[in-house]
Design a protein around this motif. Sequence first.
Motif, PDB file in Angstrom:
ATOM      1  N   ARG A 186      28.573  47.582  19.666  1.00 18.35           N
ATOM      2  CA  ARG A 186      28.629  46.719  18.486  1.00 18.35           C
ATOM      3  C   ARG A 186      30.028  46.676  17.907  1.00 18.35           C
ATOM      4  N   THR A 187      30.686  47.829  17.827  1.00 22.17           N
ATOM      5  CA  THR A 187      32.031  47.879  17.261  1.00 22.17           C
ATOM      6  C   THR A 187      33.006  47.085  18.103  1.00 22.17           C
ATOM      7  N   ARG A 188      32.935  47.274  19.431  1.00 24.52           N
ATOM      8  CA  ARG A 188      33.880  46.583  20.310  1.00 24.52           C
ATOM      9  C   ARG A 188      33.669  45.081  20.284  1.00 24.52           C
ATOM     10  N   LEU A 189      32.413  44.645  20.238  1.00 19.91           N
ATOM     11  CA  LEU A 189      32.150  43.218  20.190  1.00 19.91           C
ATOM     12  C   LEU A 189      32.644  42.614  18.881  1.00 19.91           C
ATOM     13  N   GLY A 190      32.553  43.412  17.796  1.00 20.18           N
ATOM     14  CA  GLY A 190      33.070  42.920  16.531  1.00 20.18           C
ATOM     15  C   GLY A 190      34.562  42.681  16.598  1.00 20.18           C
ATOM     16  N   ILE A 191      35.273  43.594  17.267  1.00 16.24           N
ATOM     17  CA  ILE A 191      36.721  43.449  17.423  1.00 16.24           C
ATOM     18  C   ILE A 191      37.041  42.225  18.268  1.00 16.24           C
ATOM     19  N   LEU A 192      36.274  42.027  19.346  1.00 13.90           N
ATOM     20  CA  LEU A 192      36.507  40.879  20.212  1.00 13.90           C
ATOM     21  C   LEU A 192      36.220  39.582  19.473  1.00 13.90           C
ATOM     22  N   TYR A 212      39.923  34.754  33.881  1.00 15.13           N
ATOM     23  CA  TYR A 212      38.725  34.063  33.437  1.00 15.13           C
ATOM     24  C   TYR A 212      38.119  34.616  32.143  1.00 15.13           C
ATOM     25  N   SER A 213      38.379  35.869  31.816  1.00 15.05           N
ATOM     26  CA  SER A 213      37.743  36.463  30.637  1.00 15.05           C
ATOM     27  C   SER A 213      37.984  35.684  29.347  1.00 15.05           C
ATOM     28  N   PRO A 214      39.235  35.342  28.991  1.00 12.44           N
ATOM     29  CA  PRO A 214      39.436  34.603  27.737  1.00 12.44           C
ATOM     30  C   PRO A 214      38.684  33.272  27.682  1.00 12.44           C
ATOM     31  N   PHE A 215      38.594  32.565  28.807  1.00 14.09           N
ATOM     32  CA  PHE A 215      37.851  31.304  28.833  1.00 14.09           C
ATOM     33  C   PHE A 215      36.383  31.530  28.476  1.00 14.09           C
ATOM     34  N   PHE A 216      35.745  32.479  29.156  1.00 14.05           N
ATOM     35  CA  PHE A 216      34.326  32.714  28.931  1.00 14.05           C
ATOM     36  C   PHE A 216      34.066  33.330  27.559  1.00 14.05           C
ATOM     37  N   LEU A 217      34.980  34.157  27.084  1.00 19.14           N
ATOM     38  CA  LEU A 217      34.832  34.755  25.775  1.00 19.14           C
ATOM     39  C   LEU A 217      34.877  33.679  24.696  1.00 19.14           C
ATOM     40  N   ALA A 218      35.837  32.773  24.794  1.00 19.15           N
ATOM     41  CA  ALA A 218      35.953  31.687  23.826  1.00 19.15           C
ATOM     42  C   ALA A 218      34.736  30.768  23.883  1.00 19.15           C
ATOM     43  N   GLN A 219      34.280  30.457  25.081  1.00 19.04           N
ATOM     44  CA  GLN A 219      33.117  29.581  25.244  1.00 19.04           C
ATOM     45  C   GLN A 219      31.865  30.226  24.657  1.00 19.04           C
ATOM     46  N   SER A 220      31.667  31.506  24.912  1.00 24.87           N
ATOM     47  CA  SER A 220      30.454  32.185  24.455  1.00 24.87           C
ATOM     48  C   SER A 220      30.399  32.307  22.943  1.00 24.87           C
ATOM     49  N   LYS A 221      31.562  32.383  22.294  1.00 18.00           N
ATOM     50  CA  LYS A 221      31.632  32.521  20.844  1.00 18.00           C
ATOM     51  C   LYS A 221      31.731  31.182  20.118  1.00 18.00           C
ATOM     52  N   GLY A 222      31.811  30.080  20.870  1.00 14.59           N
ATOM     53  CA  GLY A 222      31.940  28.778  20.244  1.00 14.59           C
ATOM     54  C   GLY A 222      33.319  28.507  19.678  1.00 14.59           C
ATOM     55  N   ALA A 223      34.317  29.285  20.108  1.00 13.68           N
ATOM     56  CA  ALA A 223      35.686  29.066  19.644  1.00 13.68           C
ATOM     57  C   ALA A 223      36.316  27.842  20.294  1.00 13.68           C
ATOM     58  N   ALA A 224      35.749  27.405  21.410  1.00 10.89           N
ATOM     59  CA  ALA A 224      36.266  26.235  22.123  1.00 10.89           C
ATOM     60  C   ALA A 224      35.189  25.728  23.065  1.00 10.89           C
ATOM     61  N   ASN A 225      35.306  24.463  23.450  1.00  8.23           N
ATOM     62  CA  ASN A 225      34.446  23.879  24.473  1.00  8.23           C
ATOM     63  C   ASN A 225      35.340  23.557  25.652  1.00  8.23           C
ATOM     64  N   GLY A 258      44.330  53.988  32.422  1.00  6.27           N
ATOM     65  CA  GLY A 258      45.144  52.912  31.883  1.00  6.27           C
ATOM     66  C   GLY A 258      44.667  51.542  32.326  1.00  6.27           C
ATOM     67  N   ILE A 259      44.485  50.627  31.362  1.00  8.08           N
ATOM     68  CA  ILE A 259      44.209  49.211  31.629  1.00  8.08           C
ATOM     69  C   ILE A 259      45.042  48.400  30.643  1.00  8.08           C
ATOM     70  N   THR A 260      45.263  47.144  30.933  1.00  9.80           N
ATOM     71  CA  THR A 260      46.097  46.336  30.039  1.00  9.80           C
ATOM     72  C   THR A 260      45.437  46.127  28.690  1.00  9.80           C
ATOM     73  N   ALA A 261      44.117  45.905  28.684  1.00  9.89           N
ATOM     74  CA  ALA A 261      43.396  45.697  27.426  1.00  9.89           C
ATOM     75  C   ALA A 261      41.901  45.727  27.688  1.00  9.89           C
ATOM     76  N   LEU A 262      41.148  46.101  26.663  1.00  9.16           N
ATOM     77  CA  LEU A 262      39.700  45.995  26.721  1.00  9.16           C
ATOM     78  C   LEU A 262      39.287  44.531  26.621  1.00  9.16           C
ATOM     79  N   GLY A 263      38.116  44.212  27.140  1.00 10.51           N
ATOM     80  CA  GLY A 263      37.626  42.840  27.086  1.00 10.51           C
ATOM     81  C   GLY A 263      38.239  41.929  28.111  1.00 10.51           C
ATOM     82  N   THR A 264      38.781  42.496  29.176  1.00 14.04           N
ATOM     83  CA  THR A 264      39.467  41.713  30.204  1.00 14.04           C
ATOM     84  C   THR A 264      38.764  41.842  31.556  1.00 14.04           C
ATOM     85  N   ILE A 265      39.212  41.016  32.508  1.00 15.59           N
ATOM     86  CA  ILE A 265      38.739  41.123  33.890  1.00 15.59           C
ATOM     87  C   ILE A 265      39.006  42.524  34.418  1.00 15.59           C
TER      88      ILE A 265
END
Length: 342
Positions: free
Chosen positions: A15-21, A113-126, A163-170
Motif C-alpha cells: 500500500r505504501t509503495r503504491l501510494g508513492i507511485l 514499458y513500465s511508465p506507459f502502463f503505470l500512467a495508463q492504469s492510473k488514468g494519467a494519460a490515454n 542495486g536497481i535503478t528505481a522501484l516500479g520499473t521493468i
Amino acid sequence: MLRNATRTVRSRSRRTRLGILATSLVMLASVSGCGLLGGESDDSSGGGDGPLEQSKLTVSIMPTIDLAPLHLAMKNGYFKEEGLEIETVSAKSGQASLAKLIGGEVDIAYSSYSPFFLAQSKGAANLKFVADASSAAPNSTLIMAMPDSKVQSVQDLEGKRVGITALGTIIEVLVKSTMQANGVDFNNVEWVEIPFPDTAAALQNDQVDAAFLTEPFITQAEKSVGAVPVADTAKGPTKDFPTAGYGSSADFADKNPETIAAFQRVMQKATNEALADRSKIEPLLVEHSKIDADTASLATLLTFQSALDPQRLQRVPDLLLEFGIIEQAVDASQMIAQPSAD
C-alpha cells in the motif's frame, strides 16, 4: 563514492509503495497544462497508402543501445523516403520521456514499458504504442556481483542489498521474477536505488552485494571492476520479455493513422537491417550511446523489435500487476495503434 542522491530503499508494504507511485504519476500528469496531444496536421504526402496527416514528428529519446534502429533509419534517410522529418529531444529517463509526451513537447516517446502502463492504469494519460523497441536477450539483463561478494547465486540474494535503478520499473519486475522463479523471497531484500553509471563503483565499494545491469553497463562493469554475472534475468518467465517501446497519445494515433503507419514501416525496415548486420549499428552505438568501440563490439545486445504483438506485450502489465506496481489490470491489445498495411 556515490553521489548523495543515491539512496537506500527497504522493502515496504504494498500500500505504501503504491501510494508513492501514484504520487509520482500525479506529478507526471501535472507536467501537461493542455492535456494530451492534439495532433495538428500538415499537408504532406509520403510513401504509404495515402497522404500523411503530419510530416514532422518530434520523438523523445535516451542514450540507450536499443535505439540503434532509429538512429540507423535517420542516418540512411528511411524517414525521408516516407515523407517524414524526425526531430529528437533528449530525456533523462523513461518517466521524463513520457512527461514530455503528456506535456505536448513531443509526438512520440521512447521509454521502457513500465511508465506507459503505470500512467495508463492510473488514468494519467490515454496512450497507444506505435512500435516495439526491444526485448531481453540472453545475457543482456544480468544480476551481477563482485567475485568475492556474499552473493554467488540467486539463492544468496535473500536478505542482501540489491542495486536497481528505481522501484516500479521493468528492472524491479525482472529481478523479482527471477528470484520468485528460484524460490527466493524478494520481500526480504534491501533495495538500493543507483543510476546505472554508478553501479560498478557501488559493487566495488561494497555499497551493494549485487546489482542489476544491462548493456553497455554489463561490459563496462566487467572491464572496470571485474564484476561477474550471478543470474540472467532473461530466462524462465521473463525469457524474451518486452523491455521498451515507442508510444504516443491515443488522440494523436487516432488522428494520424497514415503518419503512424509510415513511422512503423520505417522502424520495421531499420530493425530488420540492424538484426541482419550488427556492423551497421556498432558505430551508431559509439556515437549515440557514448561508449567506446571496444565496448560496442563486446556488448550483448537486447533483441531489437518493431512489430507489436499483443499477446507478448501483455506479459508486461500482467507482471506489473502481480508485483503490485499497478493496481488495475490493463489490456495491452487496446493500447496498440492500428498496424500499417502490408
